[in-house]
Enzyme design. Structure first.
Site, PDB file in Angstrom:
ATOM      1  N   SER A 109       0.885  -1.113   0.003  1.00 31.01           N
ATOM      2  CA  SER A 109      -0.009   0.174  -0.091  1.00 31.01           C
ATOM      3  C   SER A 109       0.790   1.270  -0.018  1.00 31.01           C
ATOM      4  O   SER A 109       1.758   1.433  -0.786  1.00 31.01           O
ATOM      5  CB  SER A 109      -0.865  -0.048   1.089  1.00 31.01           C
ATOM      6  OG  SER A 109      -1.809   0.831   1.051  1.00 31.01           O
ATOM      7  N   ASP A 248      -2.655   6.275  -3.688  1.00 33.88           N
ATOM      8  CA  ASP A 248      -1.279   5.762  -2.880  1.00 33.88           C
ATOM      9  C   ASP A 248      -0.857   4.539  -3.726  1.00 33.88           C
ATOM     10  O   ASP A 248      -1.441   4.223  -4.680  1.00 33.88           O
ATOM     11  CB  ASP A 248      -1.545   5.224  -1.248  1.00 33.88           C
ATOM     12  CG  ASP A 248      -2.718   4.040  -1.265  1.00 33.88           C
ATOM     13  OD1 ASP A 248      -3.511   3.927  -2.255  1.00 33.88           O
ATOM     14  OD2 ASP A 248      -2.666   3.225  -0.277  1.00 33.88           O
ATOM     15  N   ASP A 250      -1.258   1.299  -3.832  1.00 35.18           N
ATOM     16  CA  ASP A 250      -2.058   0.328  -4.547  1.00 35.18           C
ATOM     17  C   ASP A 250      -3.449   0.858  -4.869  1.00 35.18           C
ATOM     18  O   ASP A 250      -4.413   0.135  -5.287  1.00 35.18           O
ATOM     19  CB  ASP A 250      -1.955  -0.826  -3.656  1.00 35.18           C
ATOM     20  CG  ASP A 250      -3.034  -0.719  -2.249  1.00 35.18           C
ATOM     21  OD1 ASP A 250      -3.016   0.506  -1.902  1.00 35.18           O
ATOM     22  OD2 ASP A 250      -3.513  -1.538  -1.907  1.00 35.18           O
ATOM     23  N   ASP A 252      -5.928   2.393  -3.374  1.00 38.61           N
ATOM     24  CA  ASP A 252      -7.287   1.996  -2.480  1.00 38.61           C
ATOM     25  C   ASP A 252      -7.626   3.275  -1.523  1.00 38.61           C
ATOM     26  O   ASP A 252      -8.573   3.213  -0.641  1.00 38.61           O
ATOM     27  CB  ASP A 252      -7.167   0.730  -1.898  1.00 38.61           C
ATOM     28  CG  ASP A 252      -6.037   0.627  -0.518  1.00 38.61           C
ATOM     29  OD1 ASP A 252      -5.345   1.746  -0.433  1.00 38.61           O
ATOM     30  OD2 ASP A 252      -6.158  -0.115   0.223  1.00 38.61           O
TER      31      ASP A 252
END
EC number: 5.4.2.10
Length: 452
Positions: A109, A248, A250, A252
């Site tokens: 992440s 960010d 990833d 999400d």
């Protein structure tokens, strides 16, 4: 006061899958292969041909971890579909769309490139339950049930994964939605969305300026993205853009920048999207699900709209659980995790961004007028490190907490919770009097330090 206990200790899975520094602890190729074997055995049910979808972000270690996961899954008889770099919500979507038994995202992440992680999704595209993760943990430390040579799984890469996800993104807004009038800065954190997010926004008509779209394996989240906003703030102002979108690693989570270079957090975004949904009779559950960290201003704003704020403990998995049990279709976190269940099974920063852009176009007003939907209540969070013991159990700390609650006198909130990963107590207070908020936080922090 809202106080959380520590999560049940588990050896591999944390609150968001398995995560750590690459080639140390639980984040090694050996462990990744064992995770794949254990998860593959668990989900290899029924007589159909079993398959797993694997996606990743842009970390250098992603190739290594992907190879280990492919080896693990194929060794227990599962076919593997590899998508290449793709956002976490896209992997969840493709898992469900391709009738896979399981989905895997390789990402840490918003963490730096040295870290990596493994997130697992069930066939419905949702993250796994605690019970399922515990069952997989038991499999990790057991001997794998390797299949005969003739039953080893096959692996293939699909070339149209990005196109499938871009199509789904555009389906999340109405067919009439066009962004022709907007100039948008899109910061993809040199991460998983570096191709799909700019493409989706451009295909809907916006003029785009991109940041964080040149990943090299080591620059993910490095000075760009939703946790490093200086570059996008500066670019929005210098380029005269209408708005900035910061994702960010990833993709999400989402932070938005208005035309003046001011950041807009997840609380404001949730407030905006929820009220627009309510106006269209599209809001379910009568409100929004957020965590104990969301600002009191959001709660008051929603209340003024006859909507409610349902709070959970920190973590998007807890937000999602409450959304599912309570029939809500929007939830998220102040940090920018945004879950819109009508369009995604997990947090999706790009879906939320498209909703924000649509609201901006429909309003005809500047972003600074549209995005700041409520006045924030002064809020302060401090982390206190301690050594040994359980400081929250000490009488002196409990007395400080009681004194703080008395001082706030029902006109603010106090959240005290231990970290689930390190010896730290997080102390947050909010209220209309900023000086008082700072005083009560400092008093509790001092008590924790003295007790620790």
């Amino acid at each position: 006061m809202s106080q959380q206990g520590q999560a049940v200790a588990r050896k591999f899975f944390g609150t968001d899958g398995i995560r750590g520094e690459t080639n140390t602890g639980n984040m090694t190729p050996e462990i990744a292969m064992r995770v794949a074997q254990a998860a593959g055995e668990y989900f290899r049910r029924g007589d159909h041909r079993h398959r797993v979808v694997i996606g990743k972000d842009t970390r250098l270690s992603g190739y290594m971890m992907e190879a280990a996961l492919v080896a693990g899954f194929t060794s227990v008889g599962m076919d593997v579909i590899q998508t290449g770099p793709l956002p976490t919500p896209a992997v969840a979507l493709l898992t469900k769309e391709m009738r896979a038994d399981l989905g895997v995202m390789i990402s840490a992440s918003h963490n730096p490139y040295r870290d990596n992680g493994i997130k697992l999704f069930g066939p419905d595209g949702f993250k796994l339950s605690d019970e399922t993760e515990l069952a997989i943990e038991q499999g990790i430390v057991s001997e794998p049930a390797l299949v005969p040579a003739a039953e080893i799984g096959r692996a293939r890469r699909i070339e149209d994964s990005r196109g499938r996800y871009i199509h789904a993104l555009k389906q999340s807004v109405s067919d009439e939605t066009r962004f022709d009038s907007l100039k948008v800065v899109v910061d993809c954190a040199n991460g998983a969305a570096y191709q799909v997010a700019p493409s989706a926004i451009w295909e809907l008509g916006a003029e785009i300026i991109t940041l964080g779209v040149t990943p090299n394996g080591t620059n993910i989240n490095d000075g760009v993205g939703s946790t490093s906003l200086d570059a996008i703030k500066r670019t929005v102002v210098e380029e005269g853009a209408d708005i900035g979108i910061a994702l960010d690693g990833d993709a999400d989570r989402l932070i938005v920048i208005d035309e003046k270079g001011e950041a807009v957090d997840g609380d404001q975004i949730m407030g905006l999207i929820a009220t627009r949904m309510a106006e269209k009779q599209a809001l379910r559950g009568g409100g929004v699900v957020a965590t104990v960290m969301s600002n009191l201003g959001l709660e008051r704003y929603l209340d003024s709209k006859n909507l409610r704020l349902e709070r959970t403990q920190v973590g998007d998995r807890y937000v999602l659980e409450r959304m599912k049990t309570g029939g809500f279709n929007i939830g998220g976190e102040q940090s920018g995790h945004m879950i819109l269940l009508d369009h995604a099974t997990t947090g999706d920063g790009t879906v939320a961004a498209l909703r924000v852009l649509a609201s901006l176009v429909n309003s005809g007003k500047p972003a600074s007028e549209v995005l700041h939907v409520f006045e924030k209540v002064p809020q302060l969070l401090k982390n206190v490190r301690y050594e040994g013991g359980r400081p929250l159990d000490k009488d002196s700390v409990q007395t400080a907490i009681a004194d703080a609650e008395k001082a706030l006198d029902g006109k603010g909130r106090l959240v005290i919770r231990p970290s689930g990963t390190e010896p730290v107590i997080r102390v947050m207070a909010e209220g209309d009097d900023a000086d008082q908020v700072e005083t009560v936080v400092d008093q509790i922090c001092d008590a924790v330090k003295a007790a620790g």
